[in-house]
Design a protein around this motif. Structure first.
Motif, short mmCIF file in Angstrom:
data_model
loop_
_atom_site.label_atom_id
_atom_site.label_comp_id
_atom_site.label_asym_id
_atom_site.label_seq_id
_atom_site.Cartn_x
_atom_site.Cartn_y
_atom_site.Cartn_z
N ILE A 18 13.90 19.57 85.07
CA ILE A 18 12.66 20.56 85.38
C ILE A 18 12.24 21.72 84.28
O ILE A 18 11.38 22.24 84.49
N GLY A 19 13.27 21.65 83.33
CA GLY A 19 12.80 22.60 82.23
C GLY A 19 14.24 22.94 81.51
O GLY A 19 15.04 22.15 81.40
N GLU A 20 13.95 23.87 80.44
CA GLU A 20 15.19 24.37 79.59
C GLU A 20 15.48 25.81 79.80
O GLU A 20 14.59 26.64 80.39
N LYS A 126 15.46 28.41 89.28
CA LYS A 126 14.89 27.16 89.36
C LYS A 126 13.60 27.08 89.88
O LYS A 126 12.58 26.42 89.61
N LEU A 129 11.16 28.22 87.52
CA LEU A 129 10.92 26.99 86.39
C LEU A 129 9.99 26.09 87.26
O LEU A 129 8.80 25.70 86.71
N HIS A 130 10.30 25.64 88.30
CA HIS A 130 9.42 24.80 89.11
C HIS A 130 7.83 25.18 89.35
O HIS A 130 7.10 24.36 89.18
N GLY A 132 6.55 27.50 87.42
CA GLY A 132 6.02 27.93 86.24
C GLY A 132 5.59 29.52 86.01
O GLY A 132 4.80 30.06 85.53
#
Length: 185
Positions: A18-20, A126, A129-130, A132
């Motif tokens: 889902i990202g870094e 998380k 991240l999800h 944004g």
């Protein structure tokens, strides 16, 4: 206090990047898809088709199903968040109940299954991240729009439409809001 809750959606997902963070990929199953079948199986740890990436903090017997009230989505959008039902990684989106209406230990009948409210959800990186948005966690803490987890007392087939019905409650037990405030205040 509500004795029924309408099912608006049931969602499942599989771990995926889902990202870094700090140059390393972050894997999560927070991005969930709506279930299109009328029924699915609920075990003591998961809905069929759902998994968690990090079992040290997600999933397991006390976090088998994540529930989120659909009424919160309008408030999130009013706060400037671009989210739709299912957007907080919930497995079960419900109408007619919220954190003030639900008590720890409440047992709800969901089709053949009996589920019990176990704990509020805590915000995590998380979710940031999800969505944004780095401010989603602090906003969840400030508003108490957290949702809650269910443990499964009796596994079985569960419908993706209809309602959950309250089977038992300890009126002296803390609400999800009470527990959330105690955890984070």
């Amino acid at each position: 206090m509500a004795t029924t809750a309408a099912i608006v959606g049931v969602f499942v997902g599989q771990p995926a990047p889902i990202g870094e963070m700090r140059g390393r990929p972050v894997v999560s199953a927070i991005a969930k898809a709506p279930v299109t079948s009328a029924w699915l199986d609920l075990s003591t740890t998961n809905l069929a088709g759902d998994r968690q990436a990090d079992l040290s903090v997600h999933g397991g017997p006390d976090k088998a199903v994540y529930v989120y009230p659909v009424a919160h989505y309008a408030a999130w959008r009013a706060d400037g968040f671009a989210v739709d039902v299912g957007g907080f990684g919930e497995n079960l989106a419900l109408e007619g109940v919220a954190e003030d209406d639900v008590r720890l230990g409440d047992a709800w009948r969901w089709g053949e299954a009996l589920v019990e409210v176990s704990q509020p959800r805590a915000p995590c990186y998380k979710l940031s991240l999800h969505t944004g948005r780095k401010d989603v966690g602090p906003r969840m803490l400030a508003t108490g729009r957290c949702g809650w987890y269910l443990r499964v007392l009796e596994p079985g087939r569960v419908p993706t439409a209809g309602a959950l019905t309250l089977e038992r409650r300890d009126p002296g037990a803390p609400t999800v809001t009470d527990a959330f405030v105690a955890m984070f205040d």
